[in-house]
Design a protein around this motif. Structure first.
Motif: not given
Ligand code: SF4
Ligand code: SF4
Lengths: 384, 93
Positions: B41, B44, B47, B79
């Motif tokens: 991850c 950002c 999601c 994503c």
């Protein structure tokens, strides 16, 4: 200091939205409404109005943008007419069911085909069951005033409101319009502050799926809000009257005190009909007029009250529900079913597609009601 | 949110805001659930932005509220780092 401007009904609507401090205006042009949003876009461009003007590709999108703005806690305004209003239909439900108090001017224009740009009430009345408040205006001043009355009342009950003005007869006709001091307007109409709004810190889905277990309760709340709106509109009208000296009411009574018969009518034709009432009074008829200002919620009690005092009611509809009868005619009779006193009610369909409604037409209708059968559906002036 | 809070119309907000969240636990609809791989991850927030149920909270990393995640896989699809993987939850009987 208040100012007086000689302006069209369309521009009265634009100034009404300006002075109500609309914050988002999303609109698509359509005759005979275009001037409303044209002037508003100028106000936005030159900074007279601190609002975001959103150009969209259709009326459906215009209403969608207004709903988004309203959901974000912003005062939203648009204007449309006839086919534009019809194209918005889905979003009209969304605005009311989502409880977004968007205010919109609808210039009453006949539906095509055949293409027509002239006035009648079928466009707005076809939206009867969408949950919008509907205000029918008689003059340009009333268009201006009703814009802020509508915003104030609608924001209190969390329902959208449509103010309606006749194509050309009001939309393109110049009349003097008094505009009060902005400070007084701001006191009358404080900023929009809804109990729920889109908030990034408390993200929620708006209008999302609700199971049969709770859908009906949400609909019941809308019905309750409409019942409350009848009281709220009266209170707001009263406050407006006390502040600015102009009072309209939800069912305006004209020369009804000793009237034995009454004309029921909505929109600018009421002005002509008032002159006709004066003339018929001079000729000895004890006639009055009741102007339907508020169509939704419907002022049932006031209708029953005037019915209890007269021997005859004559409804003039600039609209028709095909396969049945005039829409106001129908609604008024439904009001009266539970009334103690139910005078005969005569219904006339007249002035469709902008056909002129002159004093002679009104007096002619009243005279015909003397002799005709109550069961008849009367199309005034139709060439057969 | 306990369901006992809502007995009738007057306990509801005026529109279906929060009703979805507090009365309709869309988590019941799920066939598959998002599984988060923190190591991939990049924080950002995509999601969080795309979840149609607004059930992803954005702390330092995304966090899922499984009472409301309906398993639509939009977050996983969007994503950019494949940090979300959908895992079948169906039970065969
Ligand atoms: S699977 Fe769908 S509902 Fe669940 S978190 Fe992802 S986007 Fe939201
Ligand atoms: S979209 Fe993927 S990378 Fe971006 S925050 Fe969500 S899980 Fe992390």
């Amino acid at each position: 200091m208040s100012t007086v401007k000689v302006i069209t009904g369309n521009h009265a609507a634009s100034f009404g939205a300006r002075d109500s401090r609309a914050e988002v205006i999303a609109a698509y042009p359509i005759t005979p409404q275009t001037q409303i949003v044209e002037l508003l876009s100028e106000f936005c461009a030159d900074g007279t109005l601190k609002a975001k003007f959103i150009k969209v590709e259709s009326e459906h999108s215009a209403m969608a943008a207004c709903i988004g703005a309203s959901a974000a806690g912003v005062r939203a305004y648009t204007a449309t007419s006839a086919h534009g209003l019809a194209l918005m239909h889905e979003m009209l439900h969304w605005a009311a069911n989502g409880r977004h108090p968007v205010v919109m001017a609808n210039v009453n224009r006949a539906m095509g085909p055949p293409w027509s740009i002239w006035t009648d009430q079928n466009d707005s009345l076809a939206q009867r069951d969408t949950g919008w408040l509907q205000f029918y205006c008689e003059s340009n001043q009333e268009v201006y005033d009703t814009t802020m009355i509508a915003f104030k009342a609608c924001e209190q009950v969390l329902l959208p409101g449509m103010l309606v003005l006749d194509a050309f007869i009001l939309s393109h006709t110049y009349e003097p319009v008094e505009m009060p001091d902005q400070e007084l307007i701001d006191e009358f109409l404080p900023p929009f502050d809804p109990p729920y709004k889109m908030d990034l810190d408390d993200a929620r889905a708006f209008g999302a799926l609700t199971t049969p277990e709770w859908y009906m309760e949400l609909r019941y709340l809308i019905q309750e809000a409409h019942e409350k709106a009848l009281v709220t509109v009266r209170e707001v009208e009263k406050e407006f009257g006390e502040t600015f000296g102009r009072y309209y009411g939800t069912l305006e009574l004209y020369r009804c005190d000793d009237a034995e018969e009454v004309i029921l009518i909505a929109g600018s034709t009421a002005s002509t009909a008032k002159d006709a009432v004066d003339i018929m009074r001079k000729g000895g008829r004890k006639i009055g007029l009741a102007r339907i200002k508020l169509f939704r919620p419907f002022p049932n009690e006031e209708i029953r009250d005037i019915a209890s005092r007269v021997n005859k009611m004559i409804v003039i509809d600039r609209n028709v529900s095909f396969g049945n009868q005039g829409i106001f005619f129908n609604e008024i009779k439904a009001s009266l079913y539970s009334a103690k006193n139910r005078p005969p009610v005569y219904g006339f369909v007249a002035g469709l597609g902008g056909r002129d409604m002159k004093i002679d037409d009104i007096t002619g209708i009243v005279e015909q009601a003397d002799t005709c059968d109550i069961e008849e559906i009367l199309w005034w002036g139709v060439k057969l | 949110m306990s369901e006992a809070k809502f007995r009738g119309a007057h306990d509801l907000p005026p529109c279906s805001i929060s009703v979805t969240h507090e009365l309709t636990k869309t988590g019941n609809w799920r066939n598959s659930k998002p599984v988060f791989h923190k190591e991939k991850c990049i924080q950002c927030g995509i999601c969080w932005k795309v979840c149609p149920n607004a059930c992803i909270k954005l702390g330092e990393y995304p966090e899922w509220d499984m009472d409301y995640c309906k398993g639509c896989a939009v977050c996983a699809e969007e994503c950019p780092k494949d940090a979300i993987e959908m895992e079948d939850e169906r039970v065969m009987v």
